[in-house]
Write a protein that holds these residues in place. Sequence first.
Motif, mmCIF file in Angstrom:
data_model
loop_
_atom_site.group_PDB
_atom_site.id
_atom_site.type_symbol
_atom_site.label_atom_id
_atom_site.label_comp_id
_atom_site.label_asym_id
_atom_site.label_seq_id
_atom_site.Cartn_x
_atom_site.Cartn_y
_atom_site.Cartn_z
ATOM 1 N N VAL A 13 14.088 -0.309 -0.751
ATOM 2 C CA VAL A 13 13.963 1.082 -1.186
ATOM 3 C C VAL A 13 15.103 1.336 -2.158
ATOM 4 O O VAL A 13 16.273 1.385 -1.762
ATOM 5 C CB VAL A 13 14.013 2.070 0.004
ATOM 6 N N ASP A 15 15.740 3.274 -6.228
ATOM 7 C CA ASP A 15 15.125 4.012 -7.339
ATOM 8 C C ASP A 15 15.533 3.501 -8.716
ATOM 9 O O ASP A 15 14.885 3.834 -9.706
ATOM 10 C CB ASP A 15 15.411 5.509 -7.220
ATOM 11 N N GLY A 36 7.772 -4.037 -1.501
ATOM 12 C CA GLY A 36 8.107 -2.909 -2.369
ATOM 13 C C GLY A 36 8.416 -3.447 -3.754
ATOM 14 O O GLY A 36 7.762 -4.387 -4.194
ATOM 15 N N ALA A 38 10.125 0.354 -3.080
ATOM 16 C CA ALA A 38 9.771 1.765 -3.077
ATOM 17 C C ALA A 38 10.822 2.489 -3.905
ATOM 18 O O ALA A 38 12.020 2.308 -3.678
ATOM 19 C CB ALA A 38 9.758 2.299 -1.651
ATOM 20 N N SER A 39 10.377 3.297 -4.871
ATOM 21 C CA SER A 39 11.333 3.968 -5.752
ATOM 22 C C SER A 39 11.558 5.419 -5.364
ATOM 23 O O SER A 39 12.269 6.149 -6.055
ATOM 24 C CB SER A 39 10.857 3.883 -7.205
ATOM 25 N N ASN A 40 10.954 5.857 -4.257
ATOM 26 C CA ASN A 40 11.222 7.213 -3.758
ATOM 27 C C ASN A 40 11.070 7.225 -2.233
ATOM 28 O O ASN A 40 10.551 6.277 -1.645
ATOM 29 C CB ASN A 40 10.306 8.252 -4.436
ATOM 30 N N ASP A 42 9.222 9.061 -0.198
ATOM 31 C CA ASP A 42 7.867 9.121 0.357
ATOM 32 C C ASP A 42 7.227 7.735 0.412
ATOM 33 O O ASP A 42 6.623 7.355 1.423
ATOM 34 C CB ASP A 42 6.997 10.088 -0.456
ATOM 35 N N ASP A 43 7.364 6.955 -0.677
ATOM 36 C CA ASP A 43 6.825 5.595 -0.675
ATOM 37 C C ASP A 43 7.556 4.730 0.341
ATOM 38 O O ASP A 43 6.941 3.915 1.043
ATOM 39 C CB ASP A 43 6.935 4.963 -2.067
ATOM 40 N N GLY A 44 8.879 4.887 0.426
ATOM 41 C CA GLY A 44 9.658 4.130 1.399
ATOM 42 C C GLY A 44 9.219 4.436 2.818
ATOM 43 O O GLY A 44 9.074 3.534 3.646
ATOM 44 N N ALA A 46 6.267 5.552 3.735
ATOM 45 C CA ALA A 46 4.929 4.991 3.933
ATOM 46 C C ALA A 46 5.023 3.502 4.250
ATOM 47 O O ALA A 46 4.371 3.009 5.178
ATOM 48 C CB ALA A 46 4.066 5.229 2.697
ATOM 49 N N MET A 47 5.857 2.771 3.495
ATOM 50 C CA MET A 47 5.983 1.332 3.719
ATOM 51 C C MET A 47 6.675 1.027 5.043
ATOM 52 O O MET A 47 6.389 0.014 5.679
ATOM 53 C CB MET A 47 6.742 0.681 2.561
ATOM 54 N N ASP A 50 3.784 1.964 7.941
ATOM 55 C CA ASP A 50 2.363 1.612 7.848
ATOM 56 C C ASP A 50 1.964 0.459 8.763
ATOM 57 O O ASP A 50 0.836 -0.008 8.726
ATOM 58 C CB ASP A 50 1.950 1.326 6.404
#
Length: 125
Positions: A13, A15, A36, A38-40, A42-44, A46-47, A50
């Motif tokens: 994670v 950005d 990833g 993940a750059s934000n 919310d994505d982090g 989710a990953m 999940d």
Amino acid sequence: MSAPLDGRRVLVVEDESLVAMLLETILEDMGCTPVGPASNIDDGMAMATDGQHLDAALLDVNVAGRQVFPVAQALKDRGIPFVFSTGYGEGGLPDEWRGQATIQKPFTEAAVRDALMKAMGVELA
């Protein structure tokens, strides 16, 4: 002889794209599979939640102006070890996260490897 981190899946994670690419390269050089990045937050999140298999995570503390601690808590709840990366070192963390494995930017490949191995409880070869 395989390296102690071969095949480990590590969530990234981060950005800053150059830092994320550097981390991916470092992880691949160690035999890890980067997940990833993940750059934000919310994505982090989710990953992190999940259900996919993760062995560890590298978490930038400040991601696009938001703090990564909700992602850290989700990983902690799943029993997944993680390492914070920050320009401020461990001293920049809130009290409840002090003592967590932390690498200070700019970091070296050795610092990333050692912190990940320590967080995962892998013996240094």
